[in-house]
Design a protein around this motif. Structure first.
Motif, PDB file in Angstrom:
ATOM      1  N   VAL A   2      -9.608  -4.066 -10.232  1.00 36.24           N
ATOM      2  CA  VAL A   2      -8.268  -3.740  -9.714  1.00 36.24           C
ATOM      3  C   VAL A   2      -7.718  -2.549 -10.494  1.00 36.24           C
ATOM      4  O   VAL A   2      -8.020  -2.371 -11.685  1.00 36.24           O
ATOM      5  CB  VAL A   2      -7.339  -4.963  -9.850  1.00 36.24           C
ATOM      6  N   GLU A   3      -6.923  -1.734  -9.813  1.00 32.98           N
ATOM      7  CA  GLU A   3      -6.222  -0.644 -10.499  1.00 32.98           C
ATOM      8  C   GLU A   3      -4.739  -0.730 -10.177  1.00 32.98           C
ATOM      9  O   GLU A   3      -4.366  -0.797  -9.003  1.00 32.98           O
ATOM     10  CB  GLU A   3      -6.782   0.722 -10.069  1.00 32.98           C
ATOM     11  N   ILE A   4      -3.912  -0.725 -11.195  1.00 32.34           N
ATOM     12  CA  ILE A   4      -2.461  -0.824 -11.012  1.00 32.34           C
ATOM     13  C   ILE A   4      -1.833   0.447 -11.546  1.00 32.34           C
ATOM     14  O   ILE A   4      -2.000   0.793 -12.717  1.00 32.34           O
ATOM     15  CB  ILE A   4      -1.911  -2.060 -11.728  1.00 32.34           C
ATOM     16  N   GLY A   5      -1.084   1.135 -10.653  1.00 35.07           N
ATOM     17  CA  GLY A   5      -0.508   2.429 -11.008  1.00 35.07           C
ATOM     18  C   GLY A   5       0.613   2.309 -12.033  1.00 35.07           C
ATOM     19  O   GLY A   5       1.200   1.244 -12.215  1.00 35.07           O
ATOM     20  N   ASP A   6       0.924   3.434 -12.655  1.00 37.83           N
ATOM     21  CA  ASP A   6       1.939   3.482 -13.708  1.00 37.83           C
ATOM     22  C   ASP A   6       3.278   2.913 -13.233  1.00 37.83           C
ATOM     23  O   ASP A   6       3.675   3.083 -12.083  1.00 37.83           O
ATOM     24  CB  ASP A   6       2.185   4.947 -14.129  1.00 37.83           C
ATOM     25  N   HIS A   7       3.961   2.257 -14.165  1.00 37.61           N
ATOM     26  CA  HIS A   7       5.341   1.804 -13.949  1.00 37.61           C
ATOM     27  C   HIS A   7       5.483   0.882 -12.746  1.00 37.61           C
ATOM     28  O   HIS A   7       6.503   0.875 -12.065  1.00 37.61           O
ATOM     29  CB  HIS A   7       6.296   2.997 -13.817  1.00 37.61           C
ATOM     30  N   THR A   8       4.455   0.106 -12.483  1.00 40.07           N
ATOM     31  CA  THR A   8       4.550  -0.940 -11.458  1.00 40.07           C
ATOM     32  C   THR A   8       4.940  -2.249 -12.143  1.00 40.07           C
ATOM     33  O   THR A   8       4.494  -2.540 -13.249  1.00 40.07           O
ATOM     34  CB  THR A   8       3.216  -1.035 -10.696  1.00 40.07           C
ATOM     35  N   VAL A   9       5.790  -3.029 -11.459  1.00 37.15           N
ATOM     36  CA  VAL A   9       6.295  -4.291 -12.009  1.00 37.15           C
ATOM     37  C   VAL A   9       5.812  -5.438 -11.128  1.00 37.15           C
ATOM     38  O   VAL A   9       5.972  -5.382  -9.909  1.00 37.15           O
ATOM     39  CB  VAL A   9       7.838  -4.265 -12.047  1.00 37.15           C
ATOM     40  N   ILE A  10       5.230  -6.461 -11.728  1.00 31.75           N
ATOM     41  CA  ILE A  10       4.692  -7.588 -10.952  1.00 31.75           C
ATOM     42  C   ILE A  10       5.229  -8.893 -11.529  1.00 31.75           C
ATOM     43  O   ILE A  10       5.094  -9.152 -12.729  1.00 31.75           O
ATOM     44  CB  ILE A  10       3.147  -7.587 -10.983  1.00 31.75           C
TER      45      ILE A  10
END
Lengths: 352, 352, 352
Positions: free
Chosen positions: A246-254
């Motif tokens: 998985v790749e999660i982009g910068d400044h993403t909130v989960i």
């Protein structure tokens, strides 16, 4: 913590109105604050509290015009909430700096290096060939596998487990019980109905300024040389599942308890609410927003969209459909009534 | 790892085309491979990569007919993907064999026995009357309670916690932070509105070749002599909840964040996707398949069925219903229009 | 454990029918019990087992009238299930009392006090200024931060992590891998699209007789002086997420994998099933019941209501709507048919 009001004003660049010599040793909400504490007023609906507040100082907006006399010293800034956050951070740093040194027993393997001002809690384990930066805090009972890299000023709370080869950036906070780098979930079906485990040989790369909540799990990539990637400034809540590659982009909130399946890519600046489930091999563009409990089974590569439902669709479509869903029994009754009406209508032979 | 191409060919029973003397020290994807690495070609859409690949060897199908010259040595087999998986496993074994011996400090209670070639990491804890087979690897910070049995070649990653009396088979991999044997969730309501905790006295039996993901929890059975049972070859992903007295049939695969309530039985060879929730005391036959986020509230004992939805139904029914759900606002509008039309129709007194 | 039947009868206030001298060393289900074991008969559908049971004693209702001769000694009580539960608890206490003393190495910081008859497992960590009551059991690899308070007779299973400042009551059972007091999930968005972490300075207060399942996470409150509160007698299952500033009323039961967002309040005596998601800042009155997988996005402050669906509504409304949902393809077809019929009706000019 003990500062004068003047010192605090200087830290947040505030104009002072009142006595600036009193000591401040704690932060508090305006309705709870006591002498020696500092608070802030941001939301106008709390304004009434300021006139009775026991706080020694209150951070307010530059434009704040009191209707009555305020007993506390006022510190005027552009954005009171933001300034208060800066103070909270300072306080937190101060608290966390209280932990330092190497408690015993703790374990460190061959060829591993740690930086200055490090904290290594009792029963923490550092494997071989590990590189750890300055000001890193490793709480008790952490496990750090071989060939791991951890950047400056990162905090690993108690019981964090980092598998071999993981790379973690600077200024990260990893909460208790997190697992980073565990094997991805990959199995090759065999003819006899059993499965052969596909060994997972990739790793995990976590950027800078990333927060990861308690008991969250991030699996490693499948192939050597590949990585599951968590971008800079990403904020993950508790009990989240991030699968391999998985790749999660910068400044993403989960938010908590969300799960992302293998090889899916989430764009930058996205917001994913709690208990969302995302299928594998999907692509979501920047600023994708997913409502709680959504189930994603197709890509939305363009981003900048609000999604909801399981399977998910644009949020407006979902809410409009769900509004009718609530009335389905009524709709069904109306349809039945209509059917009866139409049956009771006289029939005409058009040819007549 | 260092083998010649000839040694690898012999391991997977491949026919060699080209130089078989070069050394191989790593596995890689065909598009990333470098000299000294081996790759595979299974999916035809990657065929173009083989003509430029820097890999020293590539595993291909017996029937593969190159359109151009391939620089790498070819190893021809029946099923290239499967052969590559075998190599991955060998590599993984090789890596994991690097951990052995007893690190200090670690704890072992009275009357506990461990087999040959064991790894006991620092800060790992083994209780009393524990029996541990050969080639078992217990990573740092693991807890193994009293009267536990662990079969040969099983790996417990860091921070795994095994409650008293649990039995784990051979060749299992238990990932970091897993909890096995915790108390089932059972409470007897009292007249005053409080609950009395029902002590959980059963245990957990995990079969052979079982993989359990990070931070997954498996509760023990309620009664002494009963067990929560995980069959042979079962693969559990991360953050799964298995309640007391659940039984999972052999070679069933369950994805992350799924939860199974007490006493439910899942048949063999089933496939359960992520975030599924299954109520208690249900029975599902062999080869049951459940789509992600399904909520199961009734049994499907015959098995061999695809289920979806919450509450779940056969997947075709769900998808057909959901397709209309999306159009509900439109359907509602159509109904309204029809109602108006029918109202505007002239009424006839049938008696006239 | 070894008692005579007479001792057990006295413990649960039972009338004895038969030999009261035999020893009892274990509890078992009526269909499985062996000599030396005690069982109970509560559900009439198990009555047939009592006539063949090998149990030395069976607890039955005062009103039980056997149809045949029962080989076991009968212990007559008001509520057999409840009496059996009391025995289970005694047995459990007996088992858990086997753990005591201080294993080595374990860690305890300055100014921390522990009560009598404590168990401190190897590799357990107790910070500074911690106060721990009598009969507390701290299993191996636990972490207890600074300024924590733990009441009498509470059990912390292995690998529990308690952050600084947490207060836990008496007679609690915290299962393996739980995290209590981790930072709440709070971030202030910045103009450049990044987030500033809001340090979480509050704490967690857990009442008495609370059970918390394995790998469950409870975050601390945001502000100093505030608390996330878990009421007395609350029972939390595994892998639950409780966010910052949540308050859970006394004797509320929550099943596995449920998540509650920040600042939400749950009334007393509520029942929340598995995989429920609850949004933040909501209020639910006493005796609220939520079905599995519900998603709550509005408050129901009056309590005493059954809710279901995502977004949730009263359970009757949801089930009635879902019953029609299943038939949507049929409903759509009926509507289409009607449309065709109405189109084919002759039109009249009303003015004619």
């Amino acid at each position: 913590m003990q500062f004068t009001i003047r010192q605090i004003a200087s830290l947040i660049g505030a104009e002072i109105e009142g006595d600036d010599t009193q000591p401040i040793h704690m932060l508090a909400k305006i309705q709870d604050a006591k002498p020696g504490q500092i608070s802030f007023l941001s939301n106008p609906k709390y304004e009434n509290f300021i006139y009775d507040s026991k706080a020694s100082a209150v951070i307010v907006s530059k434009n704040f015009e009191p209707k009555e006399k305020v007993p506390a010293t006022l510190l005027r800034v552009e954005d009171p909430y933001n300034s208060f956050t800066i103070l909270l951070e300072e306080y937190h740093k101060f608290i966390s700096f209280q932990r330092s040194g190497i408690e015993s027993p703790s374990f460190i393997g061959e060829n591993s290096k740690t930086g200055d001002r490090i904290y290594r809690g009792a029963f923490s384990y550092i494997g071989k060939n590990v590189t750890i930066g300055n000001d890193v805090k490793i709480y008790p009972n952490c496990f750090i596998g071989d060939n791991v890299t951890i950047g400056d000023s990162t905090i690993l709370h108690s019981g964090v487990k980092i598998y071999d080869g993981t790379r973690i950036g600077q200024f990260c906070v990893i909460h208790a019980g997190c697992v980073i780098g565990s094997d991805g979930f990959g199995f090759a079906p065999q003819e006899d109905g059993s499965y052969r485990t596909i060994p997972q040989m990739g790793h995990v790369i976590v950027g800078n300024h990333v927060d990861i909540g308690a008991n969250t799990v991030i699996d490693c990539a499948t192939m050597h040389g590949d990585a599951t990637r968590i971008g800079n400034g990403v904020k993950l809540d508790n009990l989240i599942q991030i699968a391999h590659n998985v790749e999660i982009g910068d400044h993403t909130v989960i938010a908590a308890q969300t799960g992302i399946s293998g090889s899916t890519k989430i764009g930058k600046g996205s917001t994913i609410a709690g208990q969302v489930g995302i299928a594998g091999h999907l692509v979501f563009g920047d600023k994708t927003r997913m409502a709680a409990k959504s189930g994603l089974i197709k890509s939305y590569p363009d981003g900048n969209i609000d999604l909801m439902g399981a399977p998910a669709m644009p949020i407006k479509d979902y809410l409009r459909a769900y509004a009718v869903f609530r009335k389905l029994p009524d709709l069904n009754a109306r349809l039945k009534e209509l059917e009866e009406k139409v049956v009771n209508l006289p029939t005409f032979d058009k040819r007549s």
